[in-house]
Design an enzyme around this catalytic site. Structure first.
Site, mmCIF file in Angstrom:
data_model
loop_
_atom_site.group_PDB
_atom_site.id
_atom_site.type_symbol
_atom_site.label_atom_id
_atom_site.label_comp_id
_atom_site.label_asym_id
_atom_site.label_seq_id
_atom_site.Cartn_x
_atom_site.Cartn_y
_atom_site.Cartn_z
ATOM 1 N N HIS A 65 1.232 -1.172 -0.056
ATOM 2 C CA HIS A 65 0.010 0.195 0.063
ATOM 3 C C HIS A 65 0.691 0.785 -0.274
ATOM 4 O O HIS A 65 1.094 1.459 1.394
ATOM 5 C CB HIS A 65 -0.900 0.073 1.069
ATOM 6 C CG HIS A 65 -1.629 1.634 1.028
ATOM 7 N ND1 HIS A 65 -3.365 1.213 1.407
ATOM 8 C CD2 HIS A 65 -1.458 2.315 0.652
ATOM 9 C CE1 HIS A 65 -4.342 1.970 1.289
ATOM 10 N NE2 HIS A 65 -3.120 3.088 1.010
ATOM 11 N N HIS A 184 -10.696 0.499 0.837
ATOM 12 C CA HIS A 184 -10.233 1.598 1.822
ATOM 13 C C HIS A 184 -12.019 2.212 2.476
ATOM 14 O O HIS A 184 -12.913 2.327 1.620
ATOM 15 C CB HIS A 184 -9.940 3.365 0.945
ATOM 16 C CG HIS A 184 -10.439 4.728 1.576
ATOM 17 N ND1 HIS A 184 -8.453 4.999 1.990
ATOM 18 C CD2 HIS A 184 -10.972 5.517 2.118
ATOM 19 C CE1 HIS A 184 -9.236 6.438 3.006
ATOM 20 N NE2 HIS A 184 -10.869 6.023 2.937
ATOM 21 N N HIS A 237 -5.141 -0.258 5.367
ATOM 22 C CA HIS A 237 -4.694 0.656 6.877
ATOM 23 C C HIS A 237 -6.320 0.394 7.894
ATOM 24 O O HIS A 237 -6.677 1.677 8.309
ATOM 25 C CB HIS A 237 -4.930 1.820 6.501
ATOM 26 C CG HIS A 237 -5.371 2.390 5.111
ATOM 27 N ND1 HIS A 237 -6.735 3.112 5.768
ATOM 28 C CD2 HIS A 237 -5.077 3.035 4.539
ATOM 29 C CE1 HIS A 237 -7.408 3.296 4.564
ATOM 30 N NE2 HIS A 237 -6.629 3.709 3.495
ATOM 31 N N ASN A 283 -4.888 9.606 6.761
ATOM 32 C CA ASN A 283 -6.453 8.976 6.809
ATOM 33 C C ASN A 283 -6.200 7.534 6.556
ATOM 34 O O ASN A 283 -5.922 7.208 5.435
ATOM 35 C CB ASN A 283 -7.167 9.529 5.747
ATOM 36 C CG ASN A 283 -8.644 9.523 5.804
ATOM 37 O OD1 ASN A 283 -9.619 8.588 6.912
ATOM 38 N ND2 ASN A 283 -9.839 9.747 5.213
ATOM 39 N N ASP A 310 1.343 2.756 3.715
ATOM 40 C CA ASP A 310 0.876 3.563 3.138
ATOM 41 C C ASP A 310 1.571 5.303 3.155
ATOM 42 O O ASP A 310 0.810 6.487 3.130
ATOM 43 C CB ASP A 310 -0.582 4.104 4.787
ATOM 44 C CG ASP A 310 -1.954 4.917 3.883
ATOM 45 O OD1 ASP A 310 -2.197 5.268 2.494
ATOM 46 O OD2 ASP A 310 -2.857 5.755 4.119
#
Length: 429
Positions: A65, A184, A237, A283, A310
């Site tokens: 990611h 997501h 995440h 986020n 991320d």
């Protein structure tokens, strides 16, 4: 061409450290030889001998990611600069998200990314394709054509797919193509205008908060859709206790769900945010200590399958806009392993082998990659790590264009010092 990495400390199948000579030839691991063996019998054939005395050598890290920003946002990062940053962090394979400009929603953009990665010639770059055109959630992309072009999965990362029927249709097609859907998870109706987690920090500073349920609602919805369609569903995440609980329950009844967690959601909570510095804005946001503990527990018991960064670079100007207006995201490649090694392995909370496995073999297994193992016949993707030297995090030394990190000044151990991809040294301290 034979390369010998001599006297390396490696983790054996039992997770114990053993000293080995690692022989690399034609891009693969030829063999691992006990370090007691006299090198003189084989070194005549070697074109290079690297002394790894006192260093750990692991399979190259895999990050499923990342945001490389190209095409469209080259001021934040390029495929080349991101690849260099990844190599410095010990990563040899990275999977890039499709929220570029143009969005990676057609075969031409997939081909461009693969071409740029090949030209850079640093790490292996695996592109995801968007689930919907322009990530607007209105029309599905051509999954078959995107797979044919080289996409490894489908995601609208950056935004959640708001329409349940759209997500179910996407999962059906992906399942037929034996491809994963990577989500997501965020219900937009709960997050408009919010910039940090709903909690004490938001209250103190008069900010609108992002509630835990905004993530968990989508996780729960998508688990049910995955059960109905049989798709491999992967959660991006994970950051909340509720999400961990739902994923654990889904796995227990045999639904094909996997999940990832980021270093920052394992080492930081909202209580750590020092003020309105947007380098602490990401986020999902930093949440409560309870959520952090749930994520750690989820990683330990296998509910969460892997660690990802991320990696989300932004320019200094963008991050200077403050907590409410700055974009979400922090960089992660160059601090990921040292952070987790220092926080969890040095303190005796985790075994070294556990951390390495969650960054190598486990992501490889989930996504069907041939890497992530230190054994003969595998690609010679390797990372050499200095576990002893302590250094402070200095964003000015990053190879990423992004300097946006909350970890500036942190003293850490476990720094990668060399990285090989297919037997080629692509980064060295």
């Amino acid at each position: 061409m034979l390369t010998i990495i001599a006297n390396a400390s490696v983790l054996d199948k039992q997770g114990k450290l053993a000293k080995k000579h690692i022989l690399l030839e034609d891009g693969t691991i030829k063999s691992l030889v006990d370090a007691q063996v006299d090198l003189s019998t084989i070194q005549q054939e070697a074109s290079e001998i690297v002394d790894a005395e006192g260093k750990l050598v692991t399979p190259g890290f895999i990050d499923m990611h990342v945001h490389l920003r190209e095409p469209g946002f080259e001021h934040k990062e390029t495929i080349e600069s991101g690849s260099r940053s990844a190599a410095k962090g010990g990563f040899t394979t990275i999977a890039c998200m499709p929220n570029t400009r143009p969005i990676t929603d057609n075969p031409d953009v997939i081909k461009l990314i693969l071409e740029k990665a090949s030209q850079a010639g640093i790490v292996k770059v695996l592109p995801y394709a968007a689930i919907t055109m322009n990530e607007l959630g209105r029309e599905l992309t051509d999954f078959a054509a995107l797979k044919e072009a080289g996409a490894i999965g489908f995601t609208d990362d950056g935004v959640g797919v708001q329409n349940a029927q759209m997500m179910k249709d996407a999962m059906k097609i992906a399942a037929e193509l034996h491809m994963p859907v990577i989500a997501h998870c965020e219900d937009n109706s709960l997050v408009v205008g919010a910039c940090v987690a709903e909690g004490e920090f938001a209250k103190k500073h008069g900010l609108k908060g992002i509630p835990n349920e905004s993530e968990a609602i989508h996780v729960g919805r998508d688990i049910l859709l995955a059960e109905a369609t049989g798709v491999h569903y992967h959660v991006c995440h994970v950051s909340t206790e509720q999400s961990v609980r739902l994923i654990r329950q889904a796995k227990a009844i045999g639904i094909h769900v996997t999940a990832e967690v980021c270093p920052h959601h394992l080492v930081l909570s909202e209580e750590d945010i020092p003020g309105l510095d947007a380098n602490w804005k990401m986020n999902p946001p930093l949440r409560s200590k309870r959520d952090v503990e749930a994520c750690i527990e989820g990683l330990l018991d296998g509910t969460l399958d892997m660690i990802v960064t991320d990696h989300a670079p932004h320019s200094a100007d963008e991050k200077a806009k403050g907590m409410e207006l700055a974009p979400f995201g922090i960089v992660g490649f160059e601090t990921a392993f040292p952070l987790l090694y220092t926080k969890f392995v040095e303190t005796g909370l985790w075994d070294l082998s556990f951390l390495v496995q969650r960054m190598t073999a486990d992501p490889a297994k989930v996504f069907g990659l041939n890497s992530g193992q230190l054994e003969a016949g595998r690609p010679a993707d390797l990372t050499m790590i200095d576990l002893e030297t302590e250094k402070s995090v200095d964003p000015e030394q990053f190879l990423s264009k992004g300097r946006n990190t909350p970890f500036t000044g942190w003293k850490l151990k476990g720094w990668p010092v060399k990285t090989w991809v297919d037997g080629r040294l692509v980064w060295s301290e």
